[in-house]
Design a protein around this motif. Structure first.
Motif, PDB file in Angstrom:
ATOM      1  N   SER A 156       0.837  -1.203   0.000  1.00  0.00           N
ATOM      2  CA  SER A 156       0.000   0.000   0.000  1.00  0.00           C
ATOM      3  C   SER A 156       0.868   1.247   0.000  1.00  0.00           C
ATOM      4  O   SER A 156       2.006   1.239   0.480  1.00  0.00           O
ATOM      5  CB  SER A 156      -0.918   0.012   1.218  1.00  0.00           C
ATOM      6  N   ALA A 157       0.329   2.335  -0.536  1.00  0.00           N
ATOM      7  CA  ALA A 157       1.076   3.590  -0.588  1.00  0.00           C
ATOM      8  C   ALA A 157       1.458   4.058   0.809  1.00  0.00           C
ATOM      9  O   ALA A 157       2.557   4.569   1.031  1.00  0.00           O
ATOM     10  CB  ALA A 157       0.248   4.657  -1.304  1.00  0.00           C
ATOM     11  N   ASP A 158       0.561   3.871   1.781  1.00  0.00           N
ATOM     12  CA  ASP A 158       0.842   4.296   3.153  1.00  0.00           C
ATOM     13  C   ASP A 158       2.048   3.557   3.727  1.00  0.00           C
ATOM     14  O   ASP A 158       2.932   4.169   4.347  1.00  0.00           O
ATOM     15  CB  ASP A 158      -0.379   4.049   4.050  1.00  0.00           C
ATOM     16  N   THR A 159       2.066   2.236   3.521  1.00  0.00           N
ATOM     17  CA  THR A 159       3.156   1.428   4.057  1.00  0.00           C
ATOM     18  C   THR A 159       4.472   1.749   3.365  1.00  0.00           C
ATOM     19  O   THR A 159       5.517   1.910   4.010  1.00  0.00           O
ATOM     20  CB  THR A 159       2.840  -0.069   3.894  1.00  0.00           C
ATOM     21  N   LEU A 160       4.435   1.874   2.044  1.00  0.00           N
ATOM     22  CA  LEU A 160       5.648   2.175   1.283  1.00  0.00           C
ATOM     23  C   LEU A 160       6.198   3.545   1.677  1.00  0.00           C
ATOM     24  O   LEU A 160       7.409   3.709   1.881  1.00  0.00           O
ATOM     25  CB  LEU A 160       5.347   2.138  -0.215  1.00  0.00           C
ATOM     26  N   ALA A 161       5.321   4.516   1.824  1.00  0.00           N
ATOM     27  CA  ALA A 161       5.746   5.867   2.178  1.00  0.00           C
ATOM     28  C   ALA A 161       6.368   5.902   3.571  1.00  0.00           C
ATOM     29  O   ALA A 161       7.418   6.513   3.778  1.00  0.00           O
ATOM     30  CB  ALA A 161       4.557   6.824   2.107  1.00  0.00           C
ATOM     31  N   LEU A 162       5.733   5.240   4.530  1.00  0.00           N
ATOM     32  CA  LEU A 162       6.250   5.245   5.896  1.00  0.00           C
ATOM     33  C   LEU A 162       7.589   4.522   5.971  1.00  0.00           C
ATOM     34  O   LEU A 162       8.520   4.966   6.658  1.00  0.00           O
ATOM     35  CB  LEU A 162       5.248   4.602   6.845  1.00  0.00           C
ATOM     36  N   SER A 163       7.707   3.420   5.246  1.00  0.00           N
ATOM     37  CA  SER A 163       8.965   2.669   5.238  1.00  0.00           C
ATOM     38  C   SER A 163      10.102   3.518   4.687  1.00  0.00           C
ATOM     39  O   SER A 163      11.198   3.564   5.267  1.00  0.00           O
ATOM     40  CB  SER A 163       8.804   1.401   4.392  1.00  0.00           C
ATOM     41  N   GLN A 164       9.872   4.210   3.588  1.00  0.00           N
ATOM     42  CA  GLN A 164      10.921   5.041   2.999  1.00  0.00           C
ATOM     43  C   GLN A 164      11.254   6.231   3.888  1.00  0.00           C
ATOM     44  O   GLN A 164      12.416   6.628   4.008  1.00  0.00           O
ATOM     45  CB  GLN A 164      10.505   5.510   1.599  1.00  0.00           C
ATOM     46  N   ALA A 165      10.242   6.796   4.532  1.00  0.00           N
ATOM     47  CA  ALA A 165      10.483   7.935   5.424  1.00  0.00           C
ATOM     48  C   ALA A 165      11.381   7.527   6.590  1.00  0.00           C
ATOM     49  O   ALA A 165      12.304   8.256   6.964  1.00  0.00           O
ATOM     50  CB  ALA A 165       9.159   8.492   5.937  1.00  0.00           C
ATOM     51  N   VAL A 166      11.124   6.359   7.156  1.00  0.00           N
ATOM     52  CA  VAL A 166      11.940   5.870   8.270  1.00  0.00           C
ATOM     53  C   VAL A 166      13.369   5.600   7.810  1.00  0.00           C
ATOM     54  O   VAL A 166      14.340   5.908   8.516  1.00  0.00           O
ATOM     55  CB  VAL A 166      11.329   4.580   8.866  1.00  0.00           C
ATOM     56  N   GLN A 167      13.517   5.051   6.620  1.00  0.00           N
ATOM     57  CA  GLN A 167      14.850   4.671   6.148  1.00  0.00           C
ATOM     58  C   GLN A 167      15.664   5.844   5.617  1.00  0.00           C
ATOM     59  O   GLN A 167      16.856   5.675   5.305  1.00  0.00           O
ATOM     60  CB  GLN A 167      14.721   3.587   5.079  1.00  0.00           C
ATOM     61  N   THR A 168      15.048   7.031   5.539  1.00  0.00           N
ATOM     62  CA  THR A 168      15.788   8.208   5.090  1.00  0.00           C
ATOM     63  C   THR A 168      15.987   9.232   6.199  1.00  0.00           C
ATOM     64  O   THR A 168      16.757  10.179   6.024  1.00  0.00           O
ATOM     65  CB  THR A 168      15.072   8.897   3.911  1.00  0.00           C
ATOM     66  N   ILE A 169      15.350   9.083   7.341  1.00  0.00           N
ATOM     67  CA  ILE A 169      15.494  10.057   8.427  1.00  0.00           C
ATOM     68  C   ILE A 169      16.836   9.901   9.129  1.00  0.00           C
ATOM     69  O   ILE A 169      17.355  10.836   9.758  1.00  0.00           O
ATOM     70  CB  ILE A 169      14.330   9.933   9.450  1.00  0.00           C
ATOM     71  N   VAL A 170      17.422   8.713   9.034  1.00  0.00           N
ATOM     72  CA  VAL A 170      18.712   8.402   9.653  1.00  0.00           C
ATOM     73  C   VAL A 170      19.514   7.565   8.662  1.00  0.00           C
ATOM     74  O   VAL A 170      18.947   6.828   7.858  1.00  0.00           O
ATOM     75  CB  VAL A 170      18.502   7.601  10.969  1.00  0.00           C
ATOM     76  N   LEU A 171      20.831   7.678   8.721  1.00  0.00           N
ATOM     77  CA  LEU A 171      21.670   6.789   7.921  1.00  0.00           C
ATOM     78  C   LEU A 171      21.832   5.485   8.685  1.00  0.00           C
ATOM     79  O   LEU A 171      22.669   5.358   9.579  1.00  0.00           O
ATOM     80  CB  LEU A 171      23.042   7.413   7.663  1.00  0.00           C
ATOM     81  N   TRP A 172      20.998   4.501   8.325  1.00  0.00           N
ATOM     82  CA  TRP A 172      21.072   3.186   8.958  1.00  0.00           C
ATOM     83  C   TRP A 172      22.157   2.356   8.284  1.00  0.00           C
ATOM     84  O   TRP A 172      22.598   2.648   7.171  1.00  0.00           O
ATOM     85  CB  TRP A 172      19.736   2.454   8.814  1.00  0.00           C
ATOM     86  N   SER A 173      22.520   1.276   8.922  1.00  0.00           N
ATOM     87  CA  SER A 173      23.421   0.312   8.314  1.00  0.00           C
ATOM     88  C   SER A 173      22.774  -0.312   7.085  1.00  0.00           C
ATOM     89  O   SER A 173      21.547  -0.389   6.975  1.00  0.00           O
ATOM     90  CB  SER A 173      23.759  -0.796   9.325  1.00  0.00           C
ATOM     91  N   ASP A 174      23.610  -0.760   6.158  1.00  0.00           N
ATOM     92  CA  ASP A 174      23.088  -1.472   4.995  1.00  0.00           C
ATOM     93  C   ASP A 174      22.462  -2.811   5.386  1.00  0.00           C
ATOM     94  O   ASP A 174      21.784  -3.437   4.573  1.00  0.00           O
ATOM     95  CB  ASP A 174      24.201  -1.691   3.968  1.00  0.00           C
ATOM     96  N   ARG A 175      22.668  -3.248   6.630  1.00  0.00           N
ATOM     97  CA  ARG A 175      22.091  -4.511   7.093  1.00  0.00           C
ATOM     98  C   ARG A 175      21.002  -4.310   8.152  1.00  0.00           C
ATOM     99  O   ARG A 175      20.494  -5.288   8.710  1.00  0.00           O
ATOM    100  CB  ARG A 175      23.191  -5.387   7.692  1.00  0.00           C
TER     101      ARG A 175
END
Length: 209
Positions: A136-155
């Motif tokens: 869903s657009a909501d899930t995809l958007a929230l997932s990308q927002a979380v993964q761009t707010i911080v530089l997480w590890s590639d793992r």
């Protein structure tokens, strides 16, 4: 909720064993390409929500780039080569597209950093294959927002998504939300390369609940 330093460290320890955590050093200015107005509103809403969670800021424009969080949707990676001036923002765009095609990837993120090491820009590329189209657009958007707010590890999220389902709706996992809030504590540095940083993050997670 308590979270151990080892669990925090795992989110920022890269495949080569190095520790690296960075947050945004400037207000976030998002722009989304290749979607309709409804999906655009969903993405901007998700970004606003995650920025608020972090206690960070958004703005109407970035003094250097205009927009500094750019999300590109495509059906085929080859479409990126045809985007005007994208090769100026993303060096070696052609070879990158070839690698993404070869890996049959459906998403890719590139971060840019300021002189101090904090995030100054992020480019998100999403190829809408059958897997992403089923999200869903909501899930995809929230997932990308979380993964761009911080530089997480590639793992960081290889074994578990940063999201969970609650009443049929996607929400950020409590431990992930806690880490985001802690990383943005003004007392902590904008970028950290020593694993002792994980101890300081973990100590703050419980106090912020």
């Amino acid at each position: 909720m308590t979270i151990g330093a080892e669990e925090v460290a795992a989110k920022f320890t890269r495949g080569d064993g190095s520790y690296l955590c960075a947050r945004w050093g400037r207000p976030i200015v998002p722009v989304v390409f290749g979607v309709d107005d409804a999906t655009l509103a969903v993405f901007k809403g998700a970004i606003e929500a995650v920025v608020a969670l972090a206690g960070h800021r958004m703005a109407e424009t970035d003094w250097e780039l205009g927009a500094n969080l750019m999300v590109f949707f495509c059906r085929d990676w080859a479409e990126l080569v045809e985007v005007p001036h994208l090769d100026r923002l993303v060096p070696d765009l052609g070879p990158l597209v070839e690698r993404l095609q070869g890996a049959e990837a459906n998403q890719y993120r590139i971060f840019r950093f300021d002189e101090g090491g904090a995030i100054k820009a992020c480019f998100v590329f999403l190829r809408m294959d059958a897997h992403l189209a089923a999200v869903s657009a909501d899930t995809l958007a929230l997932s990308q927002a979380v993964q761009t707010i911080v530089l997480w590890s590639d793992r960081a999220f290889m074994d578990a998504s940063p999201l969970a389902l609650l009443g049929g709706a996607a929400v950020i996992r409590p431990e992930v939300a806690g880490i985001v809030r802690a990383v943005y504590d003004p007392v902590l540095p904008g970028v950290a390369r020593d694993a002792s940083h994980a101890l300081r993050v973990a100590a703050r997670v419980g106090r912020m609940q």
